[in-house]
Design a protein around this motif. Structure first.
Motif, short mmCIF file in Angstrom:
data_model
loop_
_atom_site.label_atom_id
_atom_site.label_comp_id
_atom_site.label_asym_id
_atom_site.label_seq_id
_atom_site.Cartn_x
_atom_site.Cartn_y
_atom_site.Cartn_z
N TYR A 174 38.10 36.87 54.47
CA TYR A 174 38.91 35.68 54.75
C TYR A 174 38.56 35.18 56.15
CZ TYR A 174 41.53 37.85 50.95
OH TYR A 174 41.89 38.43 49.76
N TRP A 175 38.69 33.88 56.37
CA TRP A 175 38.33 33.34 57.67
C TRP A 175 38.87 31.92 57.81
CZ3 TRP A 175 35.07 33.60 53.52
CH2 TRP A 175 34.45 32.42 53.12
N GLY A 176 38.76 31.39 59.05
CA GLY A 176 39.01 29.97 59.25
C GLY A 176 40.03 29.63 60.31
N ASN A 177 39.63 28.74 61.22
CA ASN A 177 40.52 28.06 62.16
C ASN A 177 40.60 26.62 61.70
OD1 ASN A 177 40.17 25.95 64.46
ND2 ASN A 177 41.35 27.56 65.45
N GLY A 178 41.83 26.13 61.45
CA GLY A 178 41.99 24.79 60.88
C GLY A 178 42.03 24.80 59.38
N TYR A 179 41.63 25.88 58.76
CA TYR A 179 41.69 26.08 57.31
C TYR A 179 41.66 27.58 57.04
CZ TYR A 179 36.68 27.13 57.54
OH TYR A 179 35.48 27.70 57.85
N MET A 180 42.08 27.98 55.85
CA MET A 180 41.95 29.37 55.41
C MET A 180 41.05 29.40 54.18
SD MET A 180 44.66 32.13 53.79
CE MET A 180 45.82 32.13 55.14
N ALA A 181 40.03 30.23 54.25
CA ALA A 181 39.13 30.40 53.11
C ALA A 181 39.04 31.88 52.77
CB ALA A 181 37.75 29.84 53.41
N GLY A 182 38.72 32.16 51.53
CA GLY A 182 38.52 33.54 51.09
C GLY A 182 37.40 33.61 50.08
N ALA A 183 36.80 34.79 49.94
CA ALA A 183 35.72 34.99 48.98
C ALA A 183 35.56 36.47 48.69
CB ALA A 183 34.40 34.42 49.49
N GLU A 184 35.05 36.78 47.53
CA GLU A 184 34.70 38.17 47.23
C GLU A 184 33.50 38.59 48.05
OE1 GLU A 184 33.96 38.88 43.13
OE2 GLU A 184 35.91 38.16 42.45
N LEU A 185 33.53 39.80 48.55
CA LEU A 185 32.34 40.40 49.14
C LEU A 185 31.52 41.04 48.03
CD1 LEU A 185 33.86 42.01 52.33
CD2 LEU A 185 31.80 40.60 52.34
N ASN A 186 30.21 40.92 48.12
CA ASN A 186 29.36 41.64 47.18
C ASN A 186 29.41 43.13 47.48
OD1 ASN A 186 28.42 39.31 45.77
ND2 ASN A 186 27.05 38.86 47.50
N ASP A 187 28.87 43.94 46.59
CA ASP A 187 28.95 45.39 46.75
C ASP A 187 28.30 45.89 48.03
OD1 ASP A 187 30.33 45.56 44.37
OD2 ASP A 187 28.58 46.11 43.17
N ASP A 188 27.33 45.12 48.56
CA ASP A 188 26.68 45.54 49.80
C ASP A 188 27.58 45.37 51.02
OD1 ASP A 188 26.67 42.79 50.22
OD2 ASP A 188 24.50 42.57 49.97
N MET A 189 28.70 44.68 50.89
CA MET A 189 29.67 44.42 51.96
C MET A 189 29.08 43.57 53.09
SD MET A 189 32.61 45.82 51.17
CE MET A 189 33.53 46.13 52.68
N THR A 190 27.87 43.08 52.93
CA THR A 190 27.22 42.28 53.97
C THR A 190 26.87 40.88 53.48
OG1 THR A 190 25.01 43.15 53.41
CG2 THR A 190 26.27 44.32 55.10
N SER A 191 27.41 40.50 52.33
CA SER A 191 27.22 39.14 51.82
C SER A 191 28.40 38.79 50.94
CB SER A 191 25.91 39.02 51.03
OG SER A 191 25.93 39.88 49.89
N ILE A 192 28.66 37.49 50.81
CA ILE A 192 29.77 37.05 49.97
C ILE A 192 29.23 36.45 48.68
CG2 ILE A 192 31.31 36.64 51.93
CD1 ILE A 192 30.77 33.63 51.61
N ASN A 193 30.06 36.49 47.66
CA ASN A 193 29.75 35.84 46.39
C ASN A 193 30.11 34.37 46.56
OD1 ASN A 193 29.72 34.78 43.81
ND2 ASN A 193 30.70 36.54 42.87
N GLU A 194 29.13 33.54 46.77
CA GLU A 194 29.36 32.12 47.07
C GLU A 194 30.16 31.42 45.97
OE1 GLU A 194 28.72 30.53 49.77
OE2 GLU A 194 27.30 31.80 50.86
N ALA A 195 30.03 31.89 44.75
CA ALA A 195 30.73 31.25 43.64
C ALA A 195 32.24 31.47 43.71
CB ALA A 195 30.19 31.76 42.31
N THR A 196 32.67 32.42 44.54
CA THR A 196 34.10 32.73 44.61
C THR A 196 34.78 32.15 45.84
OG1 THR A 196 33.80 34.81 45.85
CG2 THR A 196 33.65 34.92 43.44
N VAL A 197 34.03 31.42 46.69
CA VAL A 197 34.63 30.86 47.90
C VAL A 197 35.78 29.93 47.52
CG1 VAL A 197 34.26 29.37 49.90
CG2 VAL A 197 32.53 31.05 49.26
N THR A 198 36.95 30.20 48.10
CA THR A 198 38.16 29.48 47.74
C THR A 198 38.84 28.95 48.98
OG1 THR A 198 38.48 30.97 45.84
CG2 THR A 198 40.38 29.64 46.54
N LEU A 199 39.14 27.67 49.00
CA LEU A 199 39.92 27.08 50.08
C LEU A 199 41.38 27.30 49.74
CD1 LEU A 199 39.51 25.49 52.70
CD2 LEU A 199 39.69 23.39 51.37
N MET A 200 42.09 28.06 50.56
CA MET A 200 43.43 28.51 50.21
C MET A 200 44.44 28.28 51.32
SD MET A 200 42.17 32.49 50.10
CE MET A 200 43.73 33.12 49.56
#
Length: 338
Positions: A174-200
């Motif tokens: 999760y991250w964001g200043n001015g907005y909150m976004a979240g995404a699944e981390l891939n199993d490597d824990m060093t990349s995100i699944n771009e298809a899951t990025v959600t503006l929340m």
């Protein structure tokens, strides 16, 4: 008889020692630190705090420091765990708001340290990996989040949080200043699944209650996902924490009926209580707020309150229906845990 007296004496001294447990006092770390991330390590059976190193004009710190404790009262300085100009290829400074996760990989614990830094054309989020909580950490070599979510036109890629669902083992960023976004981390824990990025981003609210600014933090209790965030500016006395809940790690978020759960106490000269993390004592329904406040001697705007922040700890408690009670920030902090 002498043995009985001796045994009773030892027992009484033990009880006295328990009753006389020291308080941590607030702040708990020496010097100026902000945006604290707290973690319990199963590898070492110790608690760790990582923070933004404060006191530099323009939030210009360039390294992160680590502290550890066995009891939440006595904190040991563990040194610099990541120096951006030295240890990364892409970040020159603005070392802000870290997050860390301990995760079992191939039969051993590994530590994934997420943070934000300056790329030269804006802020981005990176990750460094280590085999122990104090490092050495090896940076991935490039950011893992360097752009806003689709449809978001303002805000910075900072204030990262990492959460692993205790029921599924799946990790999220999760991250964001001015907005909150979240995404699944891939199993490597060093990349995100771009298809899951959600503006929340929680919608609505004012600076008096829950208007979202930054610093998302996520945890789970009794099947409910809790989302915490900071309201107002980090240099404002009013900087405080609000929350909502969800049935999913990627929302939607329902703002609590009474959303403000940590806010200043001017009567006791406690100001700017926000940008927190949350600690659950392993195996117990016992919870703590770790947060920063503004040093009371720098609260005037002319004295740069936003870079004179200090790390504190207080208890977090819940009502019977699962809602979070408002925490009163204290000067005494918490008792040592056993």
């Amino acid at each position: 008889m002498k043995r009985i007296v001796f045994a009773l004496t030892v027992f009484m001294l033990s009880c006295m020692g328990t009753l006389a447990q020291p308080y941590s006092g607030n702040p708990i770390l020496m010097g100026y630190h902000a945006d604290p991330e707290v973690m319990y390590s199963h590898l070492t059976d110790r608690y760790y705090i990582y923070s933004t190193t404060d006191g530099t004009p323009g939030w210009g710190g360039w390294y992160f420091t680590c502290f550890s404790s066995a009891d939440l009262v006595h904190w040991k300085y563990e040194g610099i765990n990541l120096n951006l100009p030295r240890d990364t290829k892409w970040a020159s400074g603005n070392a802000w708001a870290p997050a860390i996760e301990e995760k079992m990989v191939d039969g051993k614990y590994r530590y994934f340290f997420y943070y934000s830094g300056e790329t030269g054309h804006g802020k981005a989020i990176g990750v460094a990996v280590a085999d122990t909580p104090t490092g050495p950490f090896k940076d991935l070599g490039h950011p893992i989040v360097d752009k806003r979510p689709e449809g978001q036109r303002h805000g910075q890629q900072i204030d990262v949080d990492v959460f692993t669902d205790p029921d599924t083992g799946k990790s999220y960023l999760y991250w964001g200043n001015g907005y909150m976004a979240g995404a699944e981390l891939n199993d490597d824990m060093t990349s995100i699944n771009e298809a899951t990025v959600t503006l929340m981003t929680p919608r609505g609210g004012t600076l008096e209650d829950y208007a979202y600014r930054e610093a998302p933090y996520v945890f789970k209790r009794n099947g409910t996902y809790y989302f915490l965030w900071s309201v107002d500016d980090t240099g404002a006395a009013n900087y405080h924490v609000a929350y909502g809940t969800s049935t999913s790690p990627l929302g939607p978020i329902k703002v609590a009926d009474e959303p403000v759960i940590l806010i200043q106490d001017p009567e006791n000269e406690i100001y700017g209580t926000a940008h927190n993390s949350v600690l659950q004592i392993p195996g117990r329904d016992e919870w703590y707020f770790v947060y920063h406040r503004i040093n009371k001697n720098y609260i005037d705007k002319s004295k740069a309150p936003g870079i004179h922040r200090e790390v504190c700890i207080d208890k977090m408690e819940f009502n019977a229906d699962g809602t979070i009670r408002r925490t009163r920030p204290t000067a005494h902090g918490v008792k040592a845990i056993r």
